[in-house]
Write an enzyme that holds these catalytic residues in place. Structure first.
Site, short mmCIF file in Angstrom:
data_model
loop_
_atom_site.label_atom_id
_atom_site.label_comp_id
_atom_site.label_asym_id
_atom_site.label_seq_id
_atom_site.Cartn_x
_atom_site.Cartn_y
_atom_site.Cartn_z
N LYS A 158 -0.12 -14.52 -12.60
CA LYS A 158 -0.72 -13.33 -13.20
C LYS A 158 -0.11 -13.08 -14.59
O LYS A 158 -0.80 -12.73 -15.53
CB LYS A 158 -0.46 -12.15 -12.25
CG LYS A 158 -0.47 -10.78 -12.84
CD LYS A 158 -1.86 -10.21 -12.95
CE LYS A 158 -1.88 -8.76 -13.30
NZ LYS A 158 -0.95 -8.37 -14.35
N GLN A 184 12.66 -4.94 -21.75
CA GLN A 184 11.35 -5.57 -21.93
C GLN A 184 10.23 -4.56 -22.16
O GLN A 184 9.07 -4.93 -22.25
CB GLN A 184 11.02 -6.52 -20.75
CG GLN A 184 10.75 -5.84 -19.43
CD GLN A 184 10.62 -6.87 -18.31
OE1 GLN A 184 11.61 -7.43 -17.85
NE2 GLN A 184 9.40 -7.14 -17.87
N LEU A 189 6.91 -3.21 -4.67
CA LEU A 189 6.36 -4.50 -4.27
C LEU A 189 4.94 -4.39 -3.72
O LEU A 189 4.63 -3.49 -2.93
CB LEU A 189 7.28 -5.12 -3.20
CG LEU A 189 8.75 -5.29 -3.64
CD1 LEU A 189 9.57 -5.87 -2.50
CD2 LEU A 189 8.86 -6.17 -4.88
N TYR A 216 -3.52 -7.82 -8.27
CA TYR A 216 -2.47 -6.86 -7.90
C TYR A 216 -1.50 -6.70 -9.06
O TYR A 216 -1.10 -7.69 -9.69
CB TYR A 216 -1.72 -7.32 -6.66
CG TYR A 216 -2.46 -7.00 -5.38
CD1 TYR A 216 -2.41 -5.72 -4.83
CD2 TYR A 216 -3.21 -7.98 -4.74
CE1 TYR A 216 -3.10 -5.42 -3.68
CE2 TYR A 216 -3.91 -7.68 -3.58
CZ TYR A 216 -3.85 -6.39 -3.04
OH TYR A 216 -4.54 -6.08 -1.91
N SER A 217 -1.14 -5.46 -9.34
CA SER A 217 -0.16 -5.16 -10.39
C SER A 217 0.44 -3.80 -10.06
O SER A 217 -0.26 -2.91 -9.56
CB SER A 217 -0.87 -5.08 -11.74
OG SER A 217 -0.09 -4.36 -12.67
N HIS A 243 3.74 -9.75 -5.07
CA HIS A 243 5.15 -10.04 -4.79
C HIS A 243 5.31 -10.65 -3.40
O HIS A 243 6.12 -11.55 -3.20
CB HIS A 243 5.99 -8.75 -4.84
CG HIS A 243 6.01 -8.06 -6.16
ND1 HIS A 243 5.47 -6.82 -6.34
CD2 HIS A 243 6.51 -8.45 -7.36
CE1 HIS A 243 5.65 -6.45 -7.60
NE2 HIS A 243 6.26 -7.42 -8.24
#
Ligand code: PAF
Length: 282
Positions: free
Chosen positions: A151, A63, A35, A186-187, A39
């Site tokens: 995002k 996925q 997170l 953010y990722s 998140h």
């Protein structure tokens, strides 16, 4: 500490017990863990709007395509639990693969057309995996509201469509992209970037500013704006390849002439890391 459930049945029993005691609205934040601030914004919004918040942490294998980063995707449940505690999350669901995909599973969810453009062209099968797992998680948790970041704009649009089409009684709440002070969205995948690659990754955000400035100056031709963005992004040494730069209306239909409210969407490779981001034209 939030309560941690591995089994959907146990989560359901817990929520049913709570419901017998009192009436509450339930907010749900589905995540793949590790997170970050993005998140946290989803969780904070859920906490503001609901009495009870459930966060799921599940790295969904279906996925990820072959050769993608499923194995190396960052995982740290203890850290995620600590973040959830700090934010006052009530329940964390961290299901096993067997809980989500019981042996012999034959059912998948696929949102036609929307899943075939943009990301869909480069990651075949990705959105079928996302739509399937999100449907399962919504069925497992049965929240009043579920929170998704802008995002992943195409993902958000697909999920809005699937809950509408499948009559799932949940409100999908979009939450604006959270950026680091220098503009990088953010990722979880940002952890893959070396400092030099991170510098090149900033070209995405800066290309949005460039595009916005062109639009502010009166340019409305999508092709010209995309060309300038491409030229700018490719001038950064660690950008290996641009998968797409696209300008669409809010429903992801391509636009030749840009207006306020349209979306600019980018996917590219910095070193061996694939990043996506998007911008709402102001
Ligand atoms: O956005 C994500 O983190 C994932 O795609 C989601 C929605 C949790 C489904 O696995």
């Amino acid at each position: 500490m939030p309560l941690l459930f591995r089994k959907i049945k146990e989560l359901r029993n817990h929520l049913n017990t709570l419901r017998c005691e009192r009436n509450f609205s339930l907010g749900f934040v589905p995540t793949m863990g590790y997170l970050h601030e993005g998140h946290k914004a989803l969780i904070k919004r859920s906490r503001l709007q609901n009495e009870v918040t459930v966060v799921s942490v599940y790295v969904n294998p279906t996925q990820f395509g072959e050769g993608e980063d499923y194995e190396r995707y960052p995982r740290d449940l203890d850290r995620d639990m600590a973040v959830c505690e700090e934010l006052g999350v009530d329940v964390v669901l961290a299901p096993t693969d067997e809980e989500i995909y019981p042996q012999g599973s034959k059912t998948e969810v696929y949102v036609r057309e929307l899943s075939e453009v943009l990301e869909g062209k480069f990651r075949p099968g990705h959105f079928k995996g996302v739509a399937t797992v999100v449907t399962k998680l919504l069925n497992a948790v049965q929240p009043d509201r579920a929170y998704f970041g802008e995002k992943d704009y195409q993902q958000l649009k697909i999920i809005q469509r699937l809950v509408r089409d499948l009559l799932i009684p949940v409100e999908i709440v979009p939450v604006e992209t959270v950026r680091e002070p220098d503009g990088l969205a953010y990722s979880s995948r940002n952890v893959y970037l070396s400092p030099e690659e991170r510098e090149s990754a900033l070209s995405i955000y800066r290309s949005f500013l460039l595009a916005q400035e062109m639009i502010n100056q009166g340019e409305s031709n999508s092709a010209i704006i995309k060309e300038e963005m491409e030229r700018f992004i490719l001038s950064h040494p660690h950008v290996k390849k641009i998968d797409y730069i696209e300008i669409t209306d809010p429903e992801l239909n391509p636009k030749e002439s840009v207006e306020r409210g349209d979306r600019i969407l980018v996917a590219l490779w910095v070193g061996s890391t694939r990043l996506i981001d998007n911008w709402k034209v102001g």
